[in-house]
Enzyme design. Sequence first.
Site, PDB file in Angstrom:
ATOM      1  N   GLU A 400      -5.997  -0.772   2.990  1.00 32.37           N
ATOM      2  CA  GLU A 400      -5.909   0.304   1.996  1.00 32.37           C
ATOM      3  C   GLU A 400      -6.157   1.678   2.607  1.00 32.37           C
ATOM      4  O   GLU A 400      -5.495   2.658   2.255  1.00 32.37           O
ATOM      5  CB  GLU A 400      -6.910   0.064   0.856  1.00 32.37           C
ATOM      6  CG  GLU A 400      -6.509  -1.021  -0.145  1.00 32.37           C
ATOM      7  CD  GLU A 400      -6.702  -2.434   0.375  1.00 32.37           C
ATOM      8  OE1 GLU A 400      -7.282  -2.593   1.465  1.00 32.37           O
ATOM      9  OE2 GLU A 400      -6.274  -3.384  -0.313  1.00 32.37           O
ATOM     10  N   HIS A 467     -12.146  -7.942  -9.902  1.00 33.62           N
ATOM     11  CA  HIS A 467     -10.759  -7.796 -10.364  1.00 33.62           C
ATOM     12  C   HIS A 467     -10.728  -7.245 -11.786  1.00 33.62           C
ATOM     13  O   HIS A 467      -9.758  -7.450 -12.497  1.00 33.62           O
ATOM     14  CB  HIS A 467     -10.024  -9.143 -10.348  1.00 33.62           C
ATOM     15  CG  HIS A 467      -9.683  -9.638  -8.980  1.00 33.62           C
ATOM     16  ND1 HIS A 467     -10.589 -10.244  -8.165  1.00 33.62           N
ATOM     17  CD2 HIS A 467      -8.519  -9.596  -8.281  1.00 33.62           C
ATOM     18  CE1 HIS A 467     -10.005 -10.581  -7.021  1.00 33.62           C
ATOM     19  NE2 HIS A 467      -8.750 -10.189  -7.065  1.00 33.62           N
TER      20      HIS A 467
END
Length: 661
Positions: A400, A467
């Site tokens: 990322e 999540h």
Amino acid sequence: MHQLEYKDFQISNDKMLGLYKAMLKPRMIEEKMLILLRQGKISKWFSGIGQEAISVGVTTALNDDEYILPMHRNLGVFTTRDIPLYRLFAQWQGKASGFTNGRDRSFHFGTQEYKIVGMISHLGPQLGVADGIALAHKLKEEKKLTSVFTGEGGTSEGDFHEALNIASVWDLPVLFCIENNGYGLSTPTNEQYRCKDLADRGAGYGMESHIIDGNNILEVYSKVSEIVEGMRENPRPVLVEFKTFRMRGHEEASGTKYVPQELMDEWQEKDPISNFEDYLSETGVLAKDLQQEIRESITREIDENLEKAFSESAIDSDETKELDNVFQYFNYQEVKPSGKTENVRYIDAISQSLRSSMEKHENLVLMGQDIADYGGVFKITEGFIDQFGKERIRNTPICESAIVGTAMGLSINGMKAMVEMQFSDFVSSGFNPIVNYLAKVNYRWDQNADVVIRMPCGGGVGAGPFHSQTNEAWFTKVPGLKVVYPAFPFDAKGLLNTAFNDPNPVLFFEHKALYRSIRQDVPVDYYTLEFGKASRLREGKDVSIITYGAGVHWALETLDEMDFHKADLIDLRSLQPLDMDSICESVTKTGKVIILTEDSLFGSLASEIAAIISENCFESLDAPVMRVGSLETPIPFAENLEKQYLPRKRFREKLQYLIEY
Ligand SMILES: Cc1ncc(C[n+]2csc(CCOP(=O)(O)OP(=O)(O)O)c2C)c(N)n1
């Protein structure tokens, strides 16, 4: 390593003299700076004395239209690109003729004019930025390479690994230059890494690598020239480790006590300038009087430029000017929603916007994990490669941080980028470049970050602590970022279209629980919606409800359950900029307000809005400002625990309390 000598290289006398002068200039500037430092006329200095051959050799080997990303000891890059010295001096003094309007110090600046992109303090992030610049060249089919520097200390950062890996997987023409100068601040190389040579790491990335004597200007220039010639023809990354030594302290104030004297003495013998000077003298290329002439000319240039910079007055600014420079000016063009509508899900609206923005902006590149053939974990980009091809729809390795850096680099080189975080939770692995690079770059040196980061977020999906987070407040705090959080398909499509038109960094939050559960009639054609405009979903005089994202749907359901019709319901839609006018207008009318957020409450955006209301609408209030959010715990997995964590039930109770207050 076999030691090469100057005589081993066939280089014309003119070129050698040019290289000599190019090395001497930063050395003499530095010597002057050290005097000024002692006189208290400048504040800090990171010395590159003894390392000039690397900056000068690499910069000379590159073409002037090729980007170079230097570090704090690479003064020679700036001088070899012929930046007028008074502009450098003004930069170091925080004056207007510098490159950052007094907003950043030392070498922390970039300039498109000279194709130099300066570092941010965090060292590693610029390696990913170089990837993005190189990717833009490659996509534009330009035969140009990009060169980026790091110290050996910086190679320990994850960004180094990520950036080299991306460059390798994508065959990007990036010349990664490691200046191995023995110490990272006080840390010697044996405490920094365990491989024999850092160049050995190239093999791990499937990347060609070289070791070059960084104190021999002819070796640096010749070998790098040959390498970059090959890279232009056959785009690929190359790793070069330059062996050199840091002859002064990390910065002047920190000294060199921890460096054994023998090492200093050994490397003093290898000084890149005095040795080359001797060689040029011995071979008759540099006669004594010419040497004298060159030195005098550089001294004159330094003195004249210093005088010019010193005589410049301190930077002049005001609050408005500073605030106006955080973002690049965005001339919002409204495209009104019109024509035929179709009933679509939230997720379809996002996908439609992505598709039409890709059609509209030919320079837009989408990047994310598994977004190409697989279509992304939510299938938002399914089928996109058939229409736009794999060059523009790019699967990324799991990295990322360097991908956000790559997006930044694309923007520097004239393109637009989108990064899809697979889940917004994973943005923590790319947090640094977002908050320190993208957010600050326009304010620092007028370079915009034309990047949209899509953030599938939110709970209620039974996905546990990693999540399910709604992490918008990590970003609303940071000046320089726009944060958008739509609750409906119509808003999602129009706002995402705007995000791609806006030249600034936008974090676009998409609630996963809404993806397939919320439908709406949405215009088939392209339209835009302006940031910073809330929408009023219900109108009433008794109480204001201010919320966004899933909170909007919880509020609507709660009002229906309670059969209560006297609430003003405001959906913020965009959090940064925030529509304070709509908030204050509603609260002034109702005198009672409750702010609902899915985030845990402490330090949430709800808290900020509560403070704004207290400060601006105090006299209209008939009750305390109420906030409702999730529990102060990580978001749990089990259905009943998650329900208890989320604020839906508490919202109804608090709303009832407020109505009765
Ligand atoms: C992420 C981060 N951690 C720590 C620092 C503090 N710091 C600045 S420079 C430096 C040493 C860098 O060493 P190296 O990369 O070898 O470059 P050199 O200074 O030797 O040229 C450190 C620890 C920083 N700027 N950024």
